[in-house]
Design an enzyme around this catalytic site. Structure first.
Site, PDB file in Angstrom:
ATOM      1  N   ASN A   1       0.870  -1.174   0.000  1.00 20.99           N
ATOM      2  CA  ASN A   1       0.000   0.000   0.000  1.00 20.99           C
ATOM      3  C   ASN A   1       0.906   1.223   0.000  1.00 20.99           C
ATOM      4  O   ASN A   1       1.675   1.411   0.940  1.00 20.99           O
ATOM      5  CB  ASN A   1      -0.881  -0.044   1.267  1.00 20.99           C
TER       6      ASN A   1
ATOM      7  N   LYS B   1     -21.322  16.072  -2.047  1.00 17.66           N
ATOM      8  CA  LYS B   1     -22.056  14.799  -1.923  1.00 17.66           C
ATOM      9  C   LYS B   1     -22.668  14.413  -3.273  1.00 17.66           C
ATOM     10  O   LYS B   1     -22.593  13.269  -3.693  1.00 17.66           O
ATOM     11  CB  LYS B   1     -23.175  14.890  -0.867  1.00 17.66           C
TER      12      LYS B   1
ATOM     13  N   HIS C   1     -21.269  38.320  -9.654  1.00 11.45           N
ATOM     14  CA  HIS C   1     -19.892  38.543 -10.121  1.00 11.45           C
ATOM     15  C   HIS C   1     -19.468  37.475 -11.124  1.00 11.45           C
ATOM     16  O   HIS C   1     -18.277  37.316 -11.387  1.00 11.45           O
ATOM     17  CB  HIS C   1     -18.933  38.565  -8.928  1.00 11.45           C
TER      18      HIS C   1
END
Ligand code: AGP
Length: 608
Positions: free
Chosen positions: A99, A487, A506
């Site tokens: 890993n 999400k 803006h």
């Protein structure tokens, strides 16, 4: 990223490996593999592209067995998603799962090819396997010495487990960059990236520290620190409940975790509130006065959802505790030359405590002269907890869904409690009293909103075919808008962007037409009038608007109000994320997406 499980026992380990690796799927789910040394001393390896279930099916078909072996679930970094690139990797008698990322793997690959090694994959892990084999054969050293020598040649992160089939009685683990934990059993011992993988067999764990090499046998473990001295590491008894890692009556972990929020917030409050309702952070109690009394600035560093929680807390630290606070994305923080503010205190925020960017930021900050550092984290024993001066654990329980939910709301709960604690130091007792009172009402308020799931589902069905959604909020609802958009992006794959509502004119206003959906978070507060003007501006230009509010609005056909119960202003930001989490969940559900394991993502991002 990636998950590792390994075992050496008296009995057949296949089910332990499969069950363990299934639980680690949240760390990566591109492909998975398993290797054991069987009773005839053959290496049996099975690898599959796709989810861990593919591996389970394949292994069950073959009816293999062994007393020593390892399994791995992959999140691709080097080399495309393919069977050849799936771990474990083998070099003759050496089997490796890994890993991390080896930055100098190309140079080593060229070198090893010159030594005659043939590569079957594009991974940096196969480089490790061949390097170990080459080192071992150069001097006929023990595997432990071989690993020590080899890791000196590796640049990057290399948490790994190795088996030598010529000595199939021991696992050797080396930790660098990513966590590895040893699980202690009665008739065998185990190694994993996360205790979750082993909770079904043991509660006793030993966490390896950076630079450790461990020799794990059936009846014995020996650990050597980075200087190669034999060392005893503490045995921790885990309090985590195995059942909390199961889905129960829910269809997805994310759904379960959304619905668990009242209980995880209650647990967090209970954990840190004394009987007289004062806040008690055990880790900080003796020294907290020194730290927060003297701090003139707070710097928070985090990634993703944790970063969004930090952004909300900036409003609280400044408006309630009157302490300046800055928030920065971890990967940006650690990649620039910083001017540290006078008497600044660093806070890192993380669900997993293993996010590589946040860890690097902490390590960098430690060299820079902050007053001290604190991590607010959900995982006991994680790297951030271990490496920080102080820690506060959120009591969310295990979070499996890749999209963070209950970790966000418990982080906010702890942050608000911390603000109350600082207000106390500043003798603003009325503020801390108000915060504690508001927080105590939060779980039941969330229960109410969770009951509105059918309403949210209806809206979700209407939004599921949208290509773009704009989220707007003002003040502390701007970070809530960012989190709502995140999400939707990560589980529903809809492009969603958040803006402070005041910024609309803006630039983003140019995007508004009848194809643009705009979600606005607009509870009653001092900014409500301004946000009403924003609603009008969007309305006039034909945008389709959904407003989450506790107010009624006089509005046009293209404005839909989702009326929410009134909650106390202090806790309202925490409350308003709940319908947005549900919205994302139901949109993803109606689109048939893989909610708990969205494409290309992993729960714990352990590479920079
Ligand atoms: C959130 O839904 C994401 N999965 C992601 O942004 C996550 O919050 C981020 O990777 C940080 O993780 P941490 O909290 O474990 O440090």
């Amino acid at each position: 990223m990636c998950g590792i499980v390994a075992a050496v026992t008296r009995y057949n380990i296949i089910n332990i490996l499969l069950e363990g690796i299934k639980k680690l799927e949240y760390r990566g789910y591109d492909s998975s593999g398993l290797a054991v040394v069987d009773h005839k001393n053959n290496i049996i390896r099975i690898r599959c592209v796709g989810k861990v279930n593919e591996l389970i099916k394949e292994v069950n078909k073959k009816k293999i067995s062994g007393h020593i072996g390892m399994a791995h679930t992959r999140w691709a970094t080097h080399g495309k998603i393919s069977k050849e690139n799936t771990h474990p990797h083998i070099s003759s008698n050496i089997i490796v799962v890994h890993n991390g990322v080896i930055n100098n793997n190309s140079i080593l690959r060229v070198f090893l090819k010159k030594q005659g090694y043939i590569f079957y994959s594009d991974t940096d892990t196969e480089v490790i396997a061949h390097l170990l084999h080459w080192e071992q054969n150069k001097k006929k050293d023990s595997l432990q010495q071989t690993i020590r020598k080899s890791i000196k040649k590796l640049h990057g992160n290399y948490s790994m487990v190795v088996i030598d089939k010529n000595n199939p009685f021991q696992l050797i683990a080396a930790r660098s960059g990513s966590p590895l934990v040893i699980g202690l059993g009665e008739e065998g011992n185990f190694i994993a990236s996360d205790q979750i993988a082993l909770l079904h067999i043991t509660k006793r764990f030993v966490y390896l520290e950076e630079g450790d090499v461990a020799i794990v046998k059936k009846k014995e473990i020996n650990i050597f620190n980075r200087k190669n001295f034999k060392i005893e590491r503490k045995v921790t008894i885990s309090n985590l409940q195995y059942k909390s890692a199961k889905k129960g009556k829910y269809s997805h972990y994310m759904e379960k975790e959304i619905y668990e929020q009242p209980i995880s917030i209650r647990n967090t409050l209970k954990h840190y509130l004394k009987e007289n309702n004062s806040i008690y952070f055990p880790e900080l109690e003796s020294k907290e006065k020194n730290i927060f009394y003297h701090a003139e600035h707070i710097q928070i560093v985090a990634c993703g959802t944790s970063y969004n929680a930090a952004l909300v807390s900036k409003y609280w630290f400044e408006s309630l505790a009157n302490i300046p606070c800055d928030v920065e994305i971890a990967s940006e923080f650690s990649s620039r030359k910083l001017a540290v503010r006078k008497k600044s205190f660093l806070i890192t925020l993380s669900q997993s405590g293993e996010t590589a960017d946040t860890l690097s930021a902490l390590r960098y900050a430690k060299k820079l002269g902050y007053l001290g550092n604190l991590t607010i984290c959900n995982m006991e024993g994680s790297s951030l907890v271990k490496e920080s001066d102080f820690h506060i654990l959120t009591q969310a329980g295990i979070e499996i869904g890749v999209a963070s939910t209950k970790s966000f709301t418990t982080q906010l709960t702890v942050l608000l409690m911390l603000v109350a604690k600082i207000a106390d130091f500043k003798k603003k007792y009325f503020i801390s009293k108000k915060i504690i009172h508001s927080l105590s009402t939060l779980p039941s308020q969330i229960e109410k909103i969770l009951k509105k799931n059918e309403l949210i589902k209806t809206i979700a069905n209407k939004l599921s075919n949208k290509k773009n959604i704009l989220f707007l909020g003002r003040g502390e609802y701007y970070p809530i808008a960012i989190e709502g958009a995140l999400k939707i992006k990560e589980i529903a794959y809809i492009h969603a962007e958040a803006y402070p509502a005041g910024e609309l004119k803006h630039g983003p206003l140019a995007l508004i037409d009848e194809n643009m959906t705009v979600i606005i978070i607009a509870p009653k507060n001092l900014l409500l009038e301004k946000i009403q003007n924003n609603i009008k501006e969007i309305c006039l230009r034909g945008g389709l608007i959904y407003v989450f509010s506790d107010q009624d609005f006089d509005c046009e056909d293209n404005v839909h109000i989702i009326k929410l119960p009134k909650v106390q202003e202090l806790i309202a930001p925490i409350f308003y994320i709940i319908p947005l989490q549900l919205l994302a969940y139901y949109i993803a559900l109606s689109k048939g997406k893989n909610i708990d394991q969205p494409r290309h993502l992993a729960k714990s991002v352990t590479v920079e």
